[in-house]
Write an enzyme that holds these catalytic residues in place. Structure first.
Site, PDB file in Angstrom:
ATOM      1  N   ARG A 192       6.319  48.278  32.751  1.00  0.00           N
ATOM      2  CA  ARG A 192       6.310  49.643  33.277  1.00  0.00           C
ATOM      3  C   ARG A 192       4.950  50.331  33.212  1.00  0.00           C
ATOM      4  O   ARG A 192       4.608  51.094  34.115  1.00  0.00           O
ATOM      5  CB  ARG A 192       7.377  50.477  32.553  1.00  0.00           C
ATOM      6  CG  ARG A 192       8.787  50.064  32.934  1.00  0.00           C
ATOM      7  CD  ARG A 192       9.811  50.636  32.001  1.00  0.00           C
ATOM      8  NE  ARG A 192       9.654  50.088  30.658  1.00  0.00           N
ATOM      9  CZ  ARG A 192      10.359  50.459  29.608  1.00  0.00           C
ATOM     10  NH1 ARG A 192      11.274  51.401  29.742  1.00  0.00           N
ATOM     11  NH2 ARG A 192      10.161  49.903  28.424  1.00  0.00           N
ATOM     12  N   CYS A 204      17.996  40.019  31.974  1.00  0.00           N
ATOM     13  CA  CYS A 204      18.398  41.154  32.802  1.00  0.00           C
ATOM     14  C   CYS A 204      19.712  41.754  32.314  1.00  0.00           C
ATOM     15  O   CYS A 204      20.733  41.075  32.218  1.00  0.00           O
ATOM     16  CB  CYS A 204      18.536  40.752  34.266  1.00  0.00           C
ATOM     17  SG  CYS A 204      18.912  42.179  35.280  1.00  0.00           S
TER      18      CYS A 204
HETATM   19  C1  FMN Z   1      11.963  48.378  37.644  1.00  0.00           C
HETATM   20  C2  FMN Z   1      12.119  47.212  36.730  1.00  0.00           C
HETATM   21  C3  FMN Z   1      12.503  45.980  37.240  1.00  0.00           C
HETATM   22  C4  FMN Z   1      12.651  44.873  36.388  1.00  0.00           C
HETATM   23  N1  FMN Z   1      12.958  43.654  36.930  1.00  0.00           N
HETATM   24  C5  FMN Z   1      12.935  42.552  36.147  1.00  0.00           C
HETATM   25  C6  FMN Z   1      13.069  41.249  36.706  1.00  0.00           C
HETATM   26  O1  FMN Z   1      13.200  41.079  37.934  1.00  0.00           O
HETATM   27  N2  FMN Z   1      13.045  40.194  35.843  1.00  0.00           N
HETATM   28  C7  FMN Z   1      12.891  40.341  34.497  1.00  0.00           C
HETATM   29  O2  FMN Z   1      12.857  39.347  33.770  1.00  0.00           O
HETATM   30  N3  FMN Z   1      12.759  41.554  33.948  1.00  0.00           N
HETATM   31  C8  FMN Z   1      12.752  42.649  34.743  1.00  0.00           C
HETATM   32  N4  FMN Z   1      12.516  43.875  34.180  1.00  0.00           N
HETATM   33  C9  FMN Z   1      12.188  43.967  32.738  1.00  0.00           C
HETATM   34  C10 FMN Z   1      10.665  43.889  32.529  1.00  0.00           C
HETATM   35  O3  FMN Z   1      10.176  42.632  32.928  1.00  0.00           O
HETATM   36  C11 FMN Z   1      10.302  44.118  31.046  1.00  0.00           C
HETATM   37  O4  FMN Z   1      10.917  43.146  30.260  1.00  0.00           O
HETATM   38  C12 FMN Z   1      10.716  45.488  30.541  1.00  0.00           C
HETATM   39  O5  FMN Z   1      10.413  46.499  31.477  1.00  0.00           O
HETATM   40  C13 FMN Z   1      10.055  45.820  29.188  1.00  0.00           C
HETATM   41  O6  FMN Z   1       8.653  45.774  29.290  1.00  0.00           O
HETATM   42  P1  FMN Z   1       7.771  47.120  29.475  1.00  0.00           P
HETATM   43  O7  FMN Z   1       8.155  48.049  28.362  1.00  0.00           O
HETATM   44  O8  FMN Z   1       6.347  46.654  29.399  1.00  0.00           O
HETATM   45  O9  FMN Z   1       8.132  47.696  30.808  1.00  0.00           O
HETATM   46  C14 FMN Z   1      12.418  45.002  34.997  1.00  0.00           C
HETATM   47  C15 FMN Z   1      12.051  46.241  34.490  1.00  0.00           C
HETATM   48  C16 FMN Z   1      11.896  47.342  35.318  1.00  0.00           C
HETATM   49  C17 FMN Z   1      11.465  48.659  34.727  1.00  0.00           C
END
Ligand code: FMN
Length: 330
Positions: A230, A103
């Site tokens: 996402r 995070c």
């Molecule tokens: C709204 C939002 C909330 C997120 N909350 C977390 C979380 O609680 N824990 C975590 O490990 N990553 C969190 N992430 C990161 C996502 O798990 C992920 O690693 C990141 O969005 C990249 O993947 P993607 O391109 O498929 O979205 C969050 C991302 C977004 C957009």
């Protein structure tokens, strides 16, 4: 070959729903599960919140039988607090415990938790060992490539965390400094996977938003599975579409209007059941437009859906949408 985390059999090339704060709650997980996701995580939970018994953190421990396999994700900056939080989270009965070392958000990473541990691998290793020792469940980790461009240390992180007993690693192909900007780079993820010392499953994460990309990156980066965040928001069908392609080599058509309407009804029902009527209806408002993305002239209906406070009225608008757009679809 099937991917395994401890005794959990995830099948061949599993698709994982990324943990997402304010998104991957039980109602959202319900619709992802309906669409074939293989493994899910809760939103991240503060270890401090858990040991203080904070209501918000407690509520995030709610998991359901039909969600299995599911992991509870925790984060924190203090090793003892993480140990205690691991015990509390384990009692909630998940299939595994996941630690968040990814995070980037200031009030997490700048308070010594989340991605900030990437700056102190010794502490990260000690924390991980404490978590592994505190639970009978498998422990997994989610992290990034490193803190910034000069310290992309995930190769070493993977070895050290495997050595203290983690059983899978998900890597988001960005550094902390990148936040969500630029493009995810999976080259280092492949290097970790190809490290002959690494035996645990490595899941690739970051920017997968289509069947084509999932198929291409599976081949190119040789990961054991893909974690999607996402792209699933408003489009949980992405899981079934990718799975269908891997099983048959063919593309599924996108969801029909009837399916979009049905998912709104299901998500709303789950939301009200879990959060209560008032909050359930309110929190569902941000999802409607996502479920109808790309459908022209939806705005008028969205305006109605987000202003109504009565479940029957919302269903009546959804009925209208079905009638209106199904005619156009036909
Ligand atoms: C709204 C939002 C909330 C997120 N909350 C977390 C979380 O609680 N824990 C975590 O490990 N990553 C969190 N992430 C990161 C996502 O798990 C992920 O690693 C990141 O969005 C990249 O993947 P993607 O391109 O498929 O979205 C969050 C991302 C977004 C957009």
């Amino acid at each position: 070959m099937a991917v395994k985390i401890g005794n959990i059999d995830l099948g061949e090339f599993p698709l994982l729903l990324a943990p997402m704060e304010d998104v991957s709650d039980p109602p959202f997980r319900f619709v992802c599960k309906q669409n074939g996701v293989d493994m899910m995580y809760t939103e991240f939970i503060s270890s401090e919140g858990l040991i203080r018994d904070a209501a918000k953190s407690r509520q995030k421990l709610d998991i359901f039988e039909y969600e299995r396999p599911i992991g509870i994700q925790i984060f924190g900056s203090d090793i003892n607090t993480m140990r205690e939080a691991t015990e509390i989270a384990s009692q909630a009965g998940p299939d595994l415990i996941d630690i968040n070392y990814g995070c980037p958000v200031k009030n997490v990473a700048c308070r010594g938790a989340g991605a900030s541990l990437l700056q102190d691998i010794d502490k990260m290793t000690a924390m991980t060992k404490a978590v592994v020792d505190a639970t009978h469940l498998p422990v997994t980790v989610k992290t990034r490539l490193g803190w910034d461009d000069n310290t992309k240390n995930v190769y070493e992180v993977a070895e050290r965390l495997q050595d203290v007993g983690i059983q899978a690693l998900s890597i988001h192909g960005r550094t902390r400094a990148q936040l969500y900007k630029g493009q995810a780079d999976w080259h280092l993820i492949r290097e970790v996977k190809q490290n002959p010392r690494i035996r645990i499953p490595i899941f690739g994460n970051g920017d997968v938003d289509s069947v084509e990309k999932a198929a291409a990156w599976r081949m190119e980066y040789e990961v054991d599975g893909i974690m999607i965040g996402r792209a699933s928001i408003g489009y949980p069908w992405i899981f079934r579409e990718i799975k269908h392609f891997f099983h048959t080599g063919e593309y599924l058509p996108g969801p029909t209007i009837a399916e979009r309407v049905a998912i709104c009804r299901t998500h709303l029902k789950q939301s009200v059941e879990w959060k209560g009527e008032k909050t359930g209806i309110f929190e569902m408002r941000r999802h409607y437009a996502n479920y109808f993305k790309g459908i022209p002239h939806f705005k008028e209906y969205r305006m109605k859906l987000v202003s109504l406070a009565d479940i029957a009225d919302i269903h009546a608008v959804l009925d209208e949408i079905s009638e209106q757009f199904e005619l156009e679809e036909a």
